[in-house]
Scaffold this motif. Structure first.
Motif, PDB file in Angstrom:
ATOM      1  N   GLU A 123       0.829  -1.214   0.000  1.00 27.33           N
ATOM      2  CA  GLU A 123       0.000   0.000   0.000  1.00 27.33           C
ATOM      3  C   GLU A 123       0.861   1.260   0.000  1.00 27.33           C
ATOM      4  O   GLU A 123       0.547   2.230  -0.687  1.00 27.33           O
TER       5      GLU A 123
ATOM      6  N   VAL B 100       2.313   1.749  -3.544  1.00 26.98           N
ATOM      7  CA  VAL B 100       1.266   2.202  -4.464  1.00 26.98           C
ATOM      8  C   VAL B 100       0.939   3.670  -4.197  1.00 26.98           C
ATOM      9  O   VAL B 100       0.810   4.468  -5.128  1.00 26.98           O
ATOM     10  N   ASP B 101       0.828   4.042  -2.933  1.00 28.71           N
ATOM     11  CA  ASP B 101       0.531   5.436  -2.598  1.00 28.71           C
ATOM     12  C   ASP B 101       1.681   6.359  -2.984  1.00 28.71           C
ATOM     13  O   ASP B 101       1.458   7.520  -3.338  1.00 28.71           O
TER      14      ASP B 101
ATOM     15  N   ALA C  59      -3.429  -0.189  -9.370  1.00 25.39           N
ATOM     16  CA  ALA C  59      -3.198   0.169  -7.970  1.00 25.39           C
ATOM     17  C   ALA C  59      -4.266  -0.471  -7.095  1.00 25.39           C
ATOM     18  O   ALA C  59      -3.966  -1.033  -6.033  1.00 25.39           O
TER      19      ALA C  59
ATOM     20  N   ALA D 133      -3.551  -4.226  -6.821  1.00 23.52           N
ATOM     21  CA  ALA D 133      -2.451  -4.539  -5.900  1.00 23.52           C
ATOM     22  C   ALA D 133      -2.913  -4.422  -4.450  1.00 23.52           C
ATOM     23  O   ALA D 133      -2.625  -5.297  -3.620  1.00 23.52           O
ATOM     24  N   LYS D 134      -3.642  -3.346  -4.143  1.00 20.14           N
ATOM     25  CA  LYS D 134      -4.113  -3.159  -2.765  1.00 20.14           C
ATOM     26  C   LYS D 134      -5.136  -4.228  -2.388  1.00 20.14           C
ATOM     27  O   LYS D 134      -5.120  -4.744  -1.267  1.00 20.14           O
TER      28      LYS D 134
END
Length: 128
Positions: free
Chosen positions: A82, A85-86, A96, A99-100
């Motif tokens: 996370e 991605v952020d 994104a 993935a999360k």
């Protein structure tokens, strides 16, 4: 124009191990700031000693304890995903989200596996 920060120098031997330990400690401290991990750590603080009471033998105790630690490990990895991605950007993107969501699913599966093992163990312990 500012220069990007330089990577840390390559270290060897005991100095490398010392810095690796510090990086790991920093990771645990960062994880502590995540409410989900804090909740799982607090629950684990109760479950780990209980594993000695509920487990029938050393292997059973180890399985119960490792199931708790596995939840912590997967939660830390999910938080890392996370964070990366952020870091890439705040805009919504299907990859994104994917993935999360997959990181979250990994945590869920680990929680279900650990919870199932603990439920079965407590049921067997209660039956005698």
């Amino acid at each position: 124009m500012t220069r990007p920060p330089e990577p840390p120098p390559k270290r060897h031997g005991v100095l490398r191990l010392w810095h690796a330990l510090r990086y790991s400690w920093d990771g645990l401290r960062a994880g502590w700031r995540e409410p989900a991990l804090r909740q799982e750590l607090v629950l684990g603080a109760v479950l780990l000693p209980a594993a000695w009471w509920v487990g029938r033998d050393a292997v059973h105790v180890a399985l119960l304890a490792l199931s708790v630690v596995a939840v912590w490990v997967v939660e830390l990895l999910n938080t890392a995903v996370e964070s990366v991605v952020d870091r890439i950007g705040p805009e919504w993107h299907p990859l994104a989200k994917r993935a999360k969501d997959m990181g979250s699913a990994a945590v869920l599966l680990t929680l279900l596996a650990s919870g199932g093992l603990w439920a079965w163990s407590l049921w067997a312990w209660w039956r005698g």
